[in-house]
Scaffold this motif. Structure first.
Motif, PDB file in Angstrom:
ATOM      1  N   GLN A   1       0.834  -1.198   0.000  1.00  0.00           N
ATOM      2  CA  GLN A   1       0.000   0.000   0.000  1.00  0.00           C
ATOM      3  C   GLN A   1       0.869   1.248   0.000  1.00  0.00           C
ATOM      4  N   GLU A   2       0.468   2.220  -0.781  1.00  0.00           N
ATOM      5  CA  GLU A   2       1.206   3.474  -0.858  1.00  0.00           C
ATOM      6  C   GLU A   2       1.197   4.118   0.525  1.00  0.00           C
ATOM      7  N   PRO A   3       2.367   4.463   1.099  1.00  0.00           N
ATOM      8  CA  PRO A   3       2.417   4.901   2.503  1.00  0.00           C
ATOM      9  C   PRO A   3       1.515   6.079   2.818  1.00  0.00           C
ATOM     10  N   SER A   4       1.366   7.017   1.888  1.00  0.00           N
ATOM     11  CA  SER A   4       0.545   8.183   2.185  1.00  0.00           C
ATOM     12  C   SER A   4      -0.934   7.832   2.345  1.00  0.00           C
ATOM     13  N   SER A   5      -1.382   6.715   1.785  1.00  0.00           N
ATOM     14  CA  SER A   5      -2.776   6.300   1.911  1.00  0.00           C
ATOM     15  C   SER A   5      -3.019   5.364   3.088  1.00  0.00           C
ATOM     16  N   ALA A   6      -1.969   4.994   3.823  1.00  0.00           N
ATOM     17  CA  ALA A   6      -2.088   4.060   4.943  1.00  0.00           C
ATOM     18  C   ALA A   6      -2.139   4.833   6.251  1.00  0.00           C
ATOM     19  N   ARG A   7      -2.969   4.377   7.159  1.00  0.00           N
ATOM     20  CA  ARG A   7      -3.029   5.002   8.475  1.00  0.00           C
ATOM     21  C   ARG A   7      -1.751   4.742   9.261  1.00  0.00           C
ATOM     22  N   PHE A   8      -1.172   3.562   9.092  1.00  0.00           N
ATOM     23  CA  PHE A   8       0.116   3.219   9.680  1.00  0.00           C
ATOM     24  C   PHE A   8       0.969   2.631   8.550  1.00  0.00           C
ATOM     25  N   ASP A   9       2.107   3.282   8.261  1.00  0.00           N
ATOM     26  CA  ASP A   9       2.868   2.921   7.063  1.00  0.00           C
ATOM     27  C   ASP A   9       4.112   2.108   7.351  1.00  0.00           C
ATOM     28  N   LEU A  10       4.304   1.601   8.576  1.00  0.00           N
ATOM     29  CA  LEU A  10       5.539   0.890   8.890  1.00  0.00           C
ATOM     30  C   LEU A  10       5.643  -0.439   8.139  1.00  0.00           C
ATOM     31  N   MET A  11       4.562  -1.186   8.070  1.00  0.00           N
ATOM     32  CA  MET A  11       4.612  -2.470   7.359  1.00  0.00           C
ATOM     33  C   MET A  11       4.866  -2.292   5.867  1.00  0.00           C
ATOM     34  N   PRO A  12       4.141  -1.400   5.170  1.00  0.00           N
ATOM     35  CA  PRO A  12       4.479  -1.197   3.751  1.00  0.00           C
ATOM     36  C   PRO A  12       5.889  -0.667   3.548  1.00  0.00           C
ATOM     37  N   ARG A  13       6.335   0.260   4.413  1.00  0.00           N
ATOM     38  CA  ARG A  13       7.680   0.814   4.238  1.00  0.00           C
ATOM     39  C   ARG A  13       8.742  -0.240   4.486  1.00  0.00           C
ATOM     40  N   SER A  14       8.527  -1.126   5.450  1.00  0.00           N
ATOM     41  CA  SER A  14       9.501  -2.187   5.704  1.00  0.00           C
ATOM     42  C   SER A  14       9.683  -3.062   4.474  1.00  0.00           C
ATOM     43  N   ALA A  15       8.584  -3.411   3.820  1.00  0.00           N
ATOM     44  CA  ALA A  15       8.683  -4.228   2.607  1.00  0.00           C
ATOM     45  C   ALA A  15       9.336  -3.454   1.471  1.00  0.00           C
ATOM     46  N   MET A  16       9.029  -2.158   1.359  1.00  0.00           N
ATOM     47  CA  MET A  16       9.624  -1.353   0.295  1.00  0.00           C
ATOM     48  C   MET A  16      11.123  -1.184   0.505  1.00  0.00           C
ATOM     49  N   GLU A  17      11.530  -0.924   1.747  1.00  0.00           N
ATOM     50  CA  GLU A  17      12.955  -0.747   2.016  1.00  0.00           C
ATOM     51  C   GLU A  17      13.734  -2.042   1.830  1.00  0.00           C
ATOM     52  N   ALA A  18      13.070  -3.180   1.999  1.00  0.00           N
ATOM     53  CA  ALA A  18      13.741  -4.459   1.769  1.00  0.00           C
ATOM     54  C   ALA A  18      13.858  -4.797   0.288  1.00  0.00           C
ATOM     55  N   GLY A  19      13.220  -4.002  -0.568  1.00  0.00           N
ATOM     56  CA  GLY A  19      13.320  -4.238  -2.003  1.00  0.00           C
ATOM     57  C   GLY A  19      12.567  -5.450  -2.500  1.00  0.00           C
ATOM     58  N   VAL A  20      11.463  -5.808  -1.850  1.00  0.00           N
ATOM     59  CA  VAL A  20      10.713  -7.012  -2.252  1.00  0.00           C
ATOM     60  C   VAL A  20       9.333  -6.661  -2.795  1.00  0.00           C
ATOM     61  N   VAL A  21       9.090  -5.398  -3.137  1.00  0.00           N
ATOM     62  CA  VAL A  21       7.778  -4.954  -3.608  1.00  0.00           C
ATOM     63  C   VAL A  21       7.873  -4.609  -5.086  1.00  0.00           C
ATOM     64  N   ASP A  22       6.972  -5.192  -5.871  1.00  0.00           N
ATOM     65  CA  ASP A  22       6.917  -4.883  -7.298  1.00  0.00           C
ATOM     66  C   ASP A  22       6.120  -3.614  -7.576  1.00  0.00           C
ATOM     67  N   HIS A  23       5.033  -3.395  -6.831  1.00  0.00           N
ATOM     68  CA  HIS A  23       4.152  -2.272  -7.114  1.00  0.00           C
ATOM     69  C   HIS A  23       3.723  -1.637  -5.793  1.00  0.00           C
ATOM     70  N   VAL A  24       3.778  -0.309  -5.735  1.00  0.00           N
ATOM     71  CA  VAL A  24       3.333   0.463  -4.578  1.00  0.00           C
ATOM     72  C   VAL A  24       2.130   1.278  -5.035  1.00  0.00           C
ATOM     73  N   LEU A  25       0.937   0.913  -4.548  1.00  0.00           N
ATOM     74  CA  LEU A  25      -0.305   1.522  -5.020  1.00  0.00           C
ATOM     75  C   LEU A  25      -1.243   1.734  -3.846  1.00  0.00           C
ATOM     76  N   SER A  26      -2.268   2.530  -4.072  1.00  0.00           N
ATOM     77  CA  SER A  26      -3.349   2.661  -3.104  1.00  0.00           C
ATOM     78  C   SER A  26      -4.191   1.387  -3.108  1.00  0.00           C
ATOM     79  N   PRO A  27      -5.050   1.166  -2.100  1.00  0.00           N
ATOM     80  CA  PRO A  27      -5.896  -0.045  -2.122  1.00  0.00           C
ATOM     81  C   PRO A  27      -6.727  -0.161  -3.399  1.00  0.00           C
ATOM     82  N   GLU A  28      -7.271   0.971  -3.888  1.00  0.00           N
ATOM     83  CA  GLU A  28      -8.032   0.911  -5.130  1.00  0.00           C
ATOM     84  C   GLU A  28      -7.125   0.559  -6.312  1.00  0.00           C
ATOM     85  N   GLY A  29      -5.883   1.120  -6.302  1.00  0.00           N
ATOM     86  CA  GLY A  29      -4.950   0.801  -7.371  1.00  0.00           C
ATOM     87  C   GLY A  29      -4.524  -0.661  -7.348  1.00  0.00           C
ATOM     88  N   ILE A  30      -4.353  -1.221  -6.153  1.00  0.00           N
ATOM     89  CA  ILE A  30      -4.010  -2.639  -6.042  1.00  0.00           C
ATOM     90  C   ILE A  30      -5.141  -3.496  -6.611  1.00  0.00           C
TER      91      ILE A  30
END
Length: 994
Positions: free
Chosen positions: A173-202
């Motif tokens: 989930q795109e961090p700005s659209s998440a109420r708590f962004d630690l879990m999405p950011r952890s996955a993004m910083e680990a380099g294991v995410v193909d797409h970062v989108l809002s829930p509607e975009g996902i």
């Protein structure tokens, strides 16, 4: 004769159906969705935006409190038309269904079915999402999709890494659209995410993947003699990747290329490989993304833990047996990815060395072609999920707990040198004791493997070890390595009579290729100032030579010809002033610079002797001046000048009255030399004494500071461990409370809706109802109660005893107590002061958990009913009076032919008693004497059809009265006032008439 009993085989139709179900399960994609705090709104938006016919199965794993029942399935079911089911043991997945994990369990997937196990209360972070996504990657490789939504912590990062390595696609989930962004950011910083989108975009991306056409990727075999169009497209694609990433993927494993390429084609909606190549030409960012996908970064700490056992038991003891003390231990990890492998090996090495680790020189080299992975490895920061692979003792010793996870201790990071290197084409390291290249060769084709293994042979010391992955072997290079441990794929370098041929192709880094060389050459000042150039020439020709140095005595700038005073030393290149000083100059330089550091702005030393190459010794004046770069600069700079002195004039000598130039006498020369040496010795002693004093003082201060720091560090470390433990527990509890709060908010919304419905229902009810507590205080009442009892909103919370009710209820408090204590309903008719009648009913008030908490009082208006009953009573009295005054025998029968009433003349004429008549069937009167067939015919057959009958003649013999002739008149009547059917029967005795 024996009978052969054949086991009953399933029918072909049944086997076919089972096979179809298995193929279906193996065909449709499975989406694993992980969420934690703040994840409920994201899940609702995601499901609302998903079409119901994607053909995918969705499994939702959320951090839920095990102590409370979850309403998550019901909350999500209102947002999608797909069936939403709570997961249960053995439940098989089906497409277009949503499955939600229940609270307090660990959910996994195996062979298309869900499995539940008991969840232990976590001491650290939760791994529920990691556990499920890991099982999903293993159970459905290539069909698994992972989604991480809002949440705190890092749960889900390892699960996405597993899905990505298995050929799946990952979303965050795109961090700005998440109420708590630690879990999405952890996955993004680990380099294991193909797409970062809002829930509607996902949801939109999942729909595209579901309905996009499959990739038509056809790669011919390497032996194809006539390459077709797909091979040309692949060659063009590899060329684009080579120019962008600097890596040639031509000879990588075809299966890896096809799987990753197929994913990217799906996402770009390219139906053919040619379309995708054209897409790559137009979108450079897609080339970078594809290159990163092909560079598979799948690693973890102590991956395959049993593989580290032979290192401790065999490799390290062998390498350190009779090892020279000054010889460094050299380790190389090619394809290091994000660094977990090299750090794991160093931890094992340090544990083996124990106390000898401080005196052992260790050099670890880790290389990879991905700068992004190397940057991560250099930082050494990893998520909290590594606690599942690293023991608590190792975490305490080799890691530092940070806000974002665990960071490798600096002392361990300092042992590693991370560098970008393509092991296939770049020159390797040499003199290695151990090379660990695990799970890298499996992605390389045979051509690349034949090039890499001789490189490893070249890089190893004689007797060095090579560690490969569990699925890797040396293949055709058995002449270069001998097998040490077959199970753990440990090899040792062989001594060969011929040297393997090595070919290295140097390639300029990608960043350097895009820079124009001629543009770099033009980076010079546009114009020179003539006055400044003239000053430079004069100073260079007539000014004394010198250098500018910093506090570390590193030379920053040369001024003039300093060759007679400074020269480079053999060995590693260095610009340190003292290392470059010629013989005899270093001592004076150190002393002069030391004096300037202690406060002098300028120090000058004269008659300093310097040894030259050919001229022998020369005399110079040495001057050190303090420079300041700027008024705010913290680092100081020094100017060191070397001033050449002229040679001393020759001393004239006299012989035979003639004057001639001659040399000094040997005695005078020896005396000057001795004096000079004494002066130099005195200066050296003074300088050494000063240095020793300063060193002792500094050492004492450092020792005291070190002891204090060590003591404070131990206390802080203990406190930090306690705080970290408390923080982890609070974080876990906070996630559960946040999730529970979201459910309560939705429950509150439902209760608000129910409350509105209840208010409208109560407002429309025309019944006066009052709810009171055990203390008779009013809680709620209906609008009808306002008009009947005169209540207002100000009366809520007041006791009924305090209110002037418009009716007399003296026993109301006692009646309510009886209702709440004995659970017996109470009903009574009461009359208001205005004359209206009401039915007062009291019922106990029960809560949802069946507890008594007051009573419900209802006042139902019965005024009309009361008047109707009074009129009925009056009409009955009139009828009874009329019957009493009749002179002929008269009976009133009900619908069952029972006597309701009879006239006095009936009792007298037929000699029966009232007690034996009223309420008795007419056929049983007088002990059955009235069981007259003609009378039965009249009442049961004639009268129901005619309603009334006149002068019906009946003759009968009575025991006491004898023969009688009677004329019967009858009528059947009914009405709402009577409430039932009645038969009026009059009897006229005509026995004596003719």
């Amino acid at each position: 004769m024996k009978r052969t009993v054949r086991k009953k085989q399933p029918s072909r139709k049944r086997r076919s159906a089972a096979g179809e179900r298995t193929q279906l399960v193996e065909r449709f994609p499975v989406v694993g969705i992980g969420a934690s705090a703040g994840g409920l709104p994201a899940l609702q938006f995601l499901l609302e935006s998903l079409p119901p016919d994607t053909g995918m199965a969705f499994v939702i794993v959320q951090h839920l409190s095990p102590d409370h029942e979850s309403a998550l399935p019901a909350l999500l079911a209102s947002r999608t038309s797909m069936p939403v089911l709570e997961a249960r043991e053995g439940l098989a997945l089906a497409p277009d269904h949503v499955y939600v994990s229940p609270p307090g369990v660990r959910l996994t997937l195996a062979r298309g079915t869900l499995h539940l196990s008991r969840r232990q209360r976590p001491q650290g972070k939760l791994r529920l999402i990691d556990d499920f996504l890991g099982s999903l990657a293993e159970s459905a490789p290539g069909r698994a999709l992972g989604v991480i939504l809002s949440g705190t912590g890092s749960d889900g990062t390892d699960g996405l890494r597993a899905i990505r390595s298995a050929g799946g696609t990952t979303f965050a989930q795109e961090p700005s659209s998440a109420r708590f962004d630690l879990m999405p950011r952890s996955a993004m910083e680990a380099g294991v995410v193909d797409h970062v989108l809002s829930p509607e975009g996902i949801a939109g991306a999942l729909a595209q993947l579901a309905h996009a056409p499959g990739p038509r990727l056809a790669r011919p075999a390497p032996s194809s003699s006539s390459p077709g169009e797909p091979e040309q497209d692949l060659a063009h694609l590899f060329h684009l990747l080579r120019t962008t990433t600097g890596v040639d993927f031509t000879h990588y494993k075809p299966s890896t290329i096809q799987r990753r390429l197929g994913q990217r084609m799906h996402l770009s909606q390219s139906s053919t490989l040619a379309d995708y190549v054209r897409y790559l030409e137009k979108h450079p960012e897609e080339r970078e993304a594809l290159g990163q996908d092909l560079l598979i970064h799948v690693t973890s700490f102590f991956r395959d833990p049993e593989a580290f056992e032979p290192l401790q038991q065999h490799v390290f003891p062998e390498l350190f047996r009779n090892r020279p003390s000054g010889l460094p231990f050299r380790l190389w990890v090619p394809g290091c990815s994000t660094g977990e492998e090299v750090y794991s090996l160093l931890i094992c090495l340090l544990e083996y060395l124990g106390e000898n680790a401080a005196t052992t020189s260790i050099q670890a080299f880790a290389t990879d072609v991905s700068e992004q992975a190397l940057a991560h490895a250099r930082t050494g920061l990893y998520p909290e999920s590594i606690a599942a692979d690293v023991s608590p003792e190792r975490l305490r010793r080799f890691f530092v707990r940070t806000e974002h996870g665990y960071q490798v201790h600096k002392s361990l990071r300092d042992l590693c040198i991370f560098a970008r290197q393509n092991v296939v084409g770049d020159p390797p390291f040499s003199r290695m004791d151990l090379i660990s290249c695990r799970n890298v060769l499996i992605y390389l084709g045979p051509v690349l493997q034949k090039r890499v293994l001789p490189i490893f042979h070249y890089a190893l010391n004689p007797g060095g070890f090579l560690l490969l992955g569990t699925s890797e072997t040396v293949g055709a290079s058995v002449d270069l390595f001998s097998l040490v441990d077959r199970r753990h794929k440990l090899y040792r370098k062989k001594a060969t009579s011929h040297r393997p041929s090595l070919a290295f192709n140097y390639q300029e880094p990608v960043a350097g290729r895009h820079e124009d060389t001629r543009a770099r050459l033009k980076r010079t000042p546009l114009e020179q100032d003539p006055q400044r150039e003239a000053d430079r020439l004069v100073l260079a020709q007539y000014g004394p030579p010198g250098v500018i140095i910093n506090d570390a005595m590193e030379i920053l700038h040369f001024r003039g010809h300093t060759g007679p005073y400074l020269e480079p030393q053999s060995g590693a290149a260095s610009l340190n002033l003292l290392k470059m000083a010629r013989e005899g100059l270093a001592l004076e330089l150190r002393a002069a610079i030391h004096q300037v550091r202690r406060g002098a702005s300028r120090v000058r030393k004269e008659q300093v002797r310097v040894s030259g190459d050919r001229e022998g010794q020369r005399r110079i004046n040495l001057e050190v001046d303090l420079l300041w770069a700027s008024s705010g600069a913290r680092e100081r700079y020094y100017l060191v000048l070397f001033e050449e002195l002229p040679e001393p004039p020759a001393v004239p000598a006299s012989r035979g009255g003639k004057t001639r130039v001659g040399r000094k006498s040997p005695r005078a020369s020896t005396g000057e030399e001795v004096e000079r040496l004494r002066e130099e010795l005195r200066m050296a002693r003074e300088h050494l004494r000063t240095l020793l004093q300063e060193q002792e003082a500094a050492s004492e201060e450092l020792r005291a500071a070190h002891e204090e720091s060590q003591s404070s560090n131990e206390e802080l470390q203990s406190t930090n461990e306690e705080l970290e433990t408390a923080k982890e527990e609070l974080q876990s509890t906070n996630e559960e409370l946040t999730t529970l709060n979201e459910e309560l908010q939705n429950r509150n919304a439902e209760l608000s809706q129910l409350n509105s419905d209840l208010n409208n229902l109560v407002g429309s009810a025309q019944i006066a109802t009052v709810i009171v507590g055990n203390d008779l205080r009013i809680r709620r009442f209906t609008p009808m109660a306002e008009s009947v009892l005169g209540l207002t909103s100000a009366h809520v919370g007041r006791s009924l005893r305090e209110l002037p009710l418009p009716m007399d209820l003296p026993a109301l408090e006692r009646a309510i107590s009886a209702v709440t204590d004995q659970l017996t309903p109470f009903e009574r008719e009461v009359r208001a002061r205005d004359g209206h009648w009401y039915s007062l009913r009291l019922r106990p008030y029960k809560t949802l958990d069946n507890k008594l908490d007051g009573a419900v009082m209802t006042l139902l208006g019965i005024d009309r009913l009361k008047h109707s009953l009074e009129e009925s009573h009056q009409a009955r009295e009139y009828a009874e009076a009329l019957v009493e005054t009749m002179r002929e025998p008269f009976l009133v029968l009900d619908s069952h032919l029972r006597v309701v009433t009879a006239s006095r003349s009936f009792y007298e004429s037929f000699q029966v008693m009232e007690a034996h008549t009223v309420g008795m069937p007419i056929y049983q009167l007088g002990n059955g004497q009235w069981n007259i067939p003609q009378l039965r015919h009249l009442l049961e057959e004639v009268l129901p059809e005619n309603t009334r009958l006149r002068d019906f003649l009946v003759e009968h013999d009575f025991e006491q009265l004898g023969h009688r002739r009677m004329l019967l008149n009858a009528r059947r009547i009914s009405g709402r006032e009577l409430g039932t059917q009645r038969i009026l029967l009059s009897i006229e005795d005509v026995t004596g008439r003719t």
